[in-house]
Enzyme design. Structure first.
Site, PDB file in Angstrom:
ATOM      1  N   GLY A  73       6.843   7.204  63.089  1.00  0.00           N
ATOM      2  CA  GLY A  73       6.550   8.142  63.254  1.00  0.00           C
ATOM      3  C   GLY A  73       6.907   8.853  65.008  1.00  0.00           C
ATOM      4  N   GLN A 181      -1.920   8.950  62.074  1.00  0.00           N
ATOM      5  CA  GLN A 181      -3.056   8.468  61.275  1.00  0.00           C
ATOM      6  C   GLN A 181      -3.837   8.788  60.564  1.00  0.00           C
ATOM      7  OE1 GLN A 181      -4.919   5.060  62.933  1.00  0.00           O
ATOM      8  NE2 GLN A 181      -2.550   5.290  64.070  1.00  0.00           N
ATOM      9  N   THR A 239      23.303   6.599  57.642  1.00  0.00           N
ATOM     10  CA  THR A 239      23.573   5.457  55.717  1.00  0.00           C
ATOM     11  C   THR A 239      21.251   5.152  55.720  1.00  0.00           C
ATOM     12  OG1 THR A 239      25.392   4.653  55.816  1.00  0.00           O
ATOM     13  CG2 THR A 239      23.712   3.643  53.809  1.00  0.00           C
ATOM     14  N   CYS A 327      -4.000  -1.810  78.737  1.00  0.00           N
ATOM     15  CA  CYS A 327      -3.824  -3.407  79.374  1.00  0.00           C
ATOM     16  C   CYS A 327      -3.036  -4.366  78.574  1.00  0.00           C
ATOM     17  CB  CYS A 327      -5.041  -3.943  79.074  1.00  0.00           C
ATOM     18  SG  CYS A 327      -6.412  -3.316  80.412  1.00  0.00           S
TER      19      CYS A 327
HETATM   20  C1  LIG Z   1       2.013   4.999  64.846  1.00  0.00           C
HETATM   21  C2  LIG Z   1       1.746   6.663  65.684  1.00  0.00           C
HETATM   22  C3  LIG Z   1       2.668   6.966  65.922  1.00  0.00           C
HETATM   23  C4  LIG Z   1       3.812   5.921  65.845  1.00  0.00           C
HETATM   24  O1  LIG Z   1       4.330   5.779  64.503  1.00  0.00           O
HETATM   25  P1  LIG Z   1       5.501   4.384  64.872  1.00  0.00           P
HETATM   26  O2  LIG Z   1       6.633   4.491  62.975  1.00  0.00           O
HETATM   27  O3  LIG Z   1       4.863   3.370  64.438  1.00  0.00           O
HETATM   28  O4  LIG Z   1       6.663   4.717  65.580  1.00  0.00           O
HETATM   29  C5  LIG Z   1       2.908   7.816  65.976  1.00  0.00           C
HETATM   30  N1  LIG Z   1       1.803   9.003  66.266  1.00  0.00           N
HETATM   31  C6  LIG Z   1       0.015   8.193  66.351  1.00  0.00           C
HETATM   32  C7  LIG Z   1      -0.721   9.151  66.231  1.00  0.00           C
HETATM   33  C8  LIG Z   1       0.692   6.717  65.536  1.00  0.00           C
HETATM   34  O5  LIG Z   1      -1.018   6.387  64.974  1.00  0.00           O
END
Ligand SMILES: *Cc1c(COP(=O)(O)O)cnc(C)c1O
Length: 393
Positions: A73, A181, A239, A327
């Site tokens: 993501g 999310q 790949t 934290c």
């Molecule tokens: C988890 C998250 C990401 C990052 O995704 P990854 O696959 O863990 O890099 C980005 N944006 C939001 C809102 C997320 O909750």
């Protein structure tokens, strides 16, 4: 330590469903072919990759050729922002985002500021909402992109994406949304929402980690993020991670089929938890919008305690939560999201995020409603501030 584990951190990551794992397995062994190879072993992989692309497209109302697989993501977010910035820098250098974005967006924006782009970080109200009017007012002649997250990972607030999309379309500005999310929790149709780019990530909806996708509406040309071979139509060399792509496809297919039921179940857990905690514990505050929030998200600040101490006590009872503050990652600053919704530092520090998922049960909710009030009482009894308040009552 208790043997029982109650996992309530699905916003951080989820387990891989057995159906998803089973679908992936053959692509590690019998079907190990390189999806770019010409022989049938490679073609089998290629076919499976394209079927997965179709599943992702179907889940968000896109066309398969508008889906590009990425390594996460975060990568999808980075590509969307840096790619649009690079492609449109002659047209303008202004980008609009919100003050409560995920670090993948925030840090990409900070990077782009260093490259000469101007970023507007729209403030949010006490529920964590950006209003469509704020977005409209922030658009200038040199605005090239609006990037507003679909739903917040900490406080769960869902943004008015459709209204923002309509404004972006009217003004001719591209619109990206970090829907990491939201996918798997909320029904999404990119055409109906007027979204031009959308990021998603498999491990937030019971798929494997390290695989995501970026939807790029056809006709939008952005430069490649990884240069090399011709994978992903020449846009993202590497790949193909075939097993992970298959896992993402299977996970998004299952999530889409079960969406309404899943949403209903998680909403019940969420409501029972919020109502239960408010009935049992004084001096608490719900963070995020009361109703316009992710079905499984509970984020509560407990006055007079440290979220970290509460997390450690929960861990001793086998309960996995999150403090909703940075934290745990080594910083003493409270989360930028909690500060953006107006929480004073000391209250932000007393925050707990619980995010429900598929394997949770009503018994889990009963269990946390039994132990959290006891723990909060114990922690407050050690707080001199609490002593002062308690005696006044
Ligand atoms: C988890 C998250 C990401 C990052 O995704 P990854 O696959 O863990 O890099 C980005 N944006 C939001 C809102 C997320 O909750």
């Amino acid at each position: 330590m208790e043997d029982k584990t109650v996992y309530l951190d699905h916003a951080a990551t989820t387990y891989v469903k057995s159906e998803v794992f089973d679908a992936m397995k053959p692509y590690f062994s019998e079907h190990f072919g390189n999806a770019s190879s010409i022989y049938s072993l490679g073609r089998d992989s290629k076919k499976a990759v394209e079927e997965s692309r179709e599943k992702v497209a179907n889940a968000i109302g896109a066309e398969p050729r508008e889906i590009y697989f990425t390594g996460s993501g975060s990568e999808a977010d980075n590509w969307a922002l840096k790619g649009i910035a690079a492609a449109f820098k002659k047209k303008g250098n202004h980008i609009i985002t919100s003050a409560i974005e995920h670090p993948a967006i925030m840090s990409s924006c900070k990077y782009l500021e260093g490259e000469g782009f101007e970023i507007t970080y729209l403030p949010v109200d006490s529920d964590g909402l950006v209003t469509p009017e704020q977005v409209r007012d922030a658009i200038r002649d040199n605005t090239i992109l609006i990037s507003i997250m679909f739903a917040n990972n900490e406080i769960g607030t869902i943004q008015p994406i459709k209204e923002i999309g309509a404004i972006a379309k009217e003004k001719g500005v591209l619109f990206h949304t970090d829907a990491v999310q939201a996918v798997g929790n909320i029904r999404i149709d990119v055409k109906e929402l007027n979204v031009d780019l959308l990021s998603l990530s498999s491990h937030k909806f019971y798929g494997p980690k390290g695989i995501g996708a970026l939807y790029i509406k056809k006709g939008i040309k952005i430069p490649s993020f990884i240069h090399g071979g011709q994978q992903e139509r020449g846009k993202r060399a590497s790949t193909e991670n075939v097993p992970a792509i298959i896992g993402l496809g299977k996970a998004i297919e299952i999530a889409t089929e079960n969406l309404d039921e899943y949403n209903k179940k998680l909403t019940e857990f969420r409501e029972k938890t919020i109502e239960g905690l408010f009935a049992k514990v004084p001096y608490i505050r719900l963070n995020g919008h009361r109703h316009n929030r992710l079905p499984g998200n509970v984020n509560i600040s407990f006055e007079f305690i440290e979220g970290e101490s509460l997390l450690l006590m929960l861990d001793m009872k086998g309960i996995c939560g999150s403090s909703g503050s940075a934290c745990s990652s080594g910083s003493l600053d409270p989360s930028h999201v909690l500060l953006a919704i107006g929480l004073p530092h000391e209250i932000a520090h007393g925050s707990l995020r619980l995010t429900f998922g598929d394997e949770n049960t009503h018994e889990d909710v009963d269990y946390i409603l039994e132990v959290i009030p006891q723990m909060v009482r114990k922690l407050r009894d050690m707080s001199p501030l609490w002593e002062a308040v308690k005696d006044k009552k």
